[in-house]
Write a protein that holds these residues in place. Structure first.
Motif, short mmCIF file in Angstrom:
data_model
loop_
_atom_site.label_atom_id
_atom_site.label_comp_id
_atom_site.label_asym_id
_atom_site.label_seq_id
_atom_site.Cartn_x
_atom_site.Cartn_y
_atom_site.Cartn_z
N SER A 1 0.82 -1.22 0.01
CA SER A 1 0.00 0.03 0.03
C SER A 1 0.89 1.17 -0.03
CB SER A 1 -0.87 0.18 1.11
OG SER A 1 -1.74 -1.13 1.28
N CYS A 2 0.37 2.35 -0.72
CA CYS A 2 0.98 3.60 -0.77
C CYS A 2 0.11 4.70 -0.53
CB CYS A 2 1.72 3.66 -2.11
SG CYS A 2 2.36 5.36 -2.63
N CYS A 3 0.38 5.58 0.38
CA CYS A 3 -0.59 6.67 0.75
C CYS A 3 0.07 7.85 -0.04
CB CYS A 3 -1.02 6.62 2.17
SG CYS A 3 0.53 7.15 3.18
N ILE A 4 -0.87 8.74 -0.08
CA ILE A 4 -0.50 9.93 -0.65
C ILE A 4 -1.09 11.03 -0.01
CG2 ILE A 4 -0.52 11.26 -3.12
CD1 ILE A 4 -1.05 8.36 -4.46
N GLU B 1 5.69 9.32 -9.87
CA GLU B 1 5.82 8.65 -8.48
C GLU B 1 5.01 7.46 -8.35
OE1 GLU B 1 8.12 8.79 -6.48
OE2 GLU B 1 9.28 10.49 -6.98
N ILE B 2 3.69 7.56 -9.00
CA ILE B 2 2.63 6.30 -8.90
C ILE B 2 2.95 5.46 -9.81
CG2 ILE B 2 0.22 5.92 -9.62
CD1 ILE B 2 -0.41 8.68 -8.38
N LEU B 3 3.52 5.56 -11.14
CA LEU B 3 4.04 4.68 -12.07
C LEU B 3 5.02 4.08 -11.33
CD1 LEU B 3 3.40 6.43 -15.22
CD2 LEU B 3 2.30 4.41 -14.51
N GLN B 4 6.09 4.67 -10.53
CA GLN B 4 7.30 4.10 -10.15
C GLN B 4 6.73 2.92 -8.72
OE1 GLN B 4 10.68 4.05 -11.00
NE2 GLN B 4 10.63 2.26 -9.76
N TYR C 1 3.69 -1.74 -5.80
CA TYR C 1 2.47 -1.40 -4.99
C TYR C 1 1.10 -1.48 -5.99
CZ TYR C 1 5.82 0.36 -1.54
OH TYR C 1 6.48 0.54 -0.50
N THR C 2 0.37 -2.08 -5.30
CA THR C 2 -1.26 -2.22 -5.93
C THR C 2 -2.29 -1.41 -5.00
OG1 THR C 2 -1.82 -4.21 -4.76
CG2 THR C 2 -0.62 -4.28 -6.96
N HIS C 3 -2.20 -0.95 -3.93
CA HIS C 3 -3.30 -0.41 -3.38
C HIS C 3 -2.70 1.12 -2.81
CE1 HIS C 3 -6.60 0.06 -0.79
NE2 HIS C 3 -6.01 0.47 0.15
N PHE C 4 -3.60 2.12 -3.35
CA PHE C 4 -3.14 3.46 -3.18
C PHE C 4 -4.33 4.18 -2.39
CE2 PHE C 4 -0.95 1.94 -6.90
CZ PHE C 4 0.08 2.73 -6.82
N ALA D 1 -3.69 7.92 10.11
CA ALA D 1 -4.02 6.51 9.94
C ALA D 1 -3.63 5.98 8.70
CB ALA D 1 -5.60 6.53 9.95
N MET D 2 -3.44 6.91 7.69
CA MET D 2 -3.42 6.39 6.24
C MET D 2 -1.71 5.87 6.50
SD MET D 2 -4.57 9.87 3.75
CE MET D 2 -3.56 9.48 2.68
N VAL D 3 -1.04 6.80 7.22
CA VAL D 3 0.31 6.13 7.07
C VAL D 3 0.68 4.85 7.85
CG1 VAL D 3 2.84 6.63 8.41
CG2 VAL D 3 1.70 8.45 7.03
N SER D 4 -0.24 4.82 8.67
CA SER D 4 -0.27 3.29 9.36
C SER D 4 -0.64 2.16 8.71
CB SER D 4 -1.06 3.20 10.75
OG SER D 4 -2.39 3.17 10.33
N LEU D 5 -1.33 2.51 7.49
CA LEU D 5 -1.86 1.40 6.60
C LEU D 5 -0.92 1.11 5.42
CD1 LEU D 5 -5.41 2.35 6.54
CD2 LEU D 5 -4.56 0.39 7.63
N ALA D 6 0.25 1.98 5.34
CA ALA D 6 1.06 1.94 4.04
C ALA D 6 2.45 1.44 4.30
CB ALA D 6 1.06 3.39 3.49
N GLN D 7 3.09 1.29 3.27
CA GLN D 7 4.56 0.86 3.13
C GLN D 7 5.40 2.17 2.57
OE1 GLN D 7 2.45 -1.79 1.77
NE2 GLN D 7 2.33 -2.17 4.12
N ARG D 8 4.64 2.76 1.82
CA ARG D 8 5.31 4.02 1.10
C ARG D 8 4.34 5.17 1.22
NH1 ARG D 8 7.56 3.52 -4.96
NH2 ARG D 8 8.85 2.58 -3.91
#
Length: 153
Positions: free
Chosen positions: A5-8, A29-32, A38-41, A114-121
């Motif tokens: 997961s990646c949060c923006i 950045e999203i394409l990278q 990463y498949t979940h944004f 909360a977003m950061v807690s769910l993400a790896q990037r």
């Protein structure tokens, strides 16, 4: 296999003359991130960077059905916006999270945490202001040792 997961996060009041730069940089950045697995944004769906990012991901979903988009709304009343873009993109989300019932001065900071807690990037559209909601999300991401990518304004 656990999805990556990646949060923006990003600023709301973006200068119109920087919009092309921001869109191109966010798309890069999203394409990278997709290339990196990463498949979940997760987007905060705020005016400005949040909706730009959600629109990019929604467009990419048409060519890559494995991608998912999550809206992380800071408070329930955000749904009442009159923005047709917001509502069109919200309809393309696989998850809509409402992080507070009512608006209060700290609901965006809590939502970002909360977003950061769910993400790896974390991808942050950031102007360098140390007291902003974006800087708070960055501090959380650094503490969690997330991969961090910054689009500078």
């Amino acid at each position: 296999m656990k999805r990556k997961s990646c949060c923006i996060v990003g600023h709301k009041n973006l200068k119109p003359y920087k919009s092309d730069h921001i869109k191109a940089s966010l798309e890069k950045e999203i394409l990278q991130a997709i290339q990196d697995g990463y498949t979940h944004f997760i987007s905060g769906f705020d005016e400005g960077a949040g909706l730009i990012a959600a629109e990019i991901v929604a467009g990419l979903k048409t060519r890559n059905p494995a991608l998912t988009l999550e809206a992380a709304l800071p408070y329930r009343g955000r749904i009442a916006t009159g923005s047709p873009l917001f509502h069109r993109l919200l309809g393309q989300c696989s998850i809509v999270g409402v992080h507070n019932e009512e608006y209060d001065p700290f609901c965006i900071i809590r939502r970002n945490r909360a977003m950061v807690s769910l993400a790896q990037r974390l991808i942050a559209v950031y102007d360098g202001c140390p007291g902003s909601d974006v800087s708070s999300a960055l501090r959380c991401a650094y503490a969690k040792e997330l991969e961090i990518r910054i689009v500078h304004l």
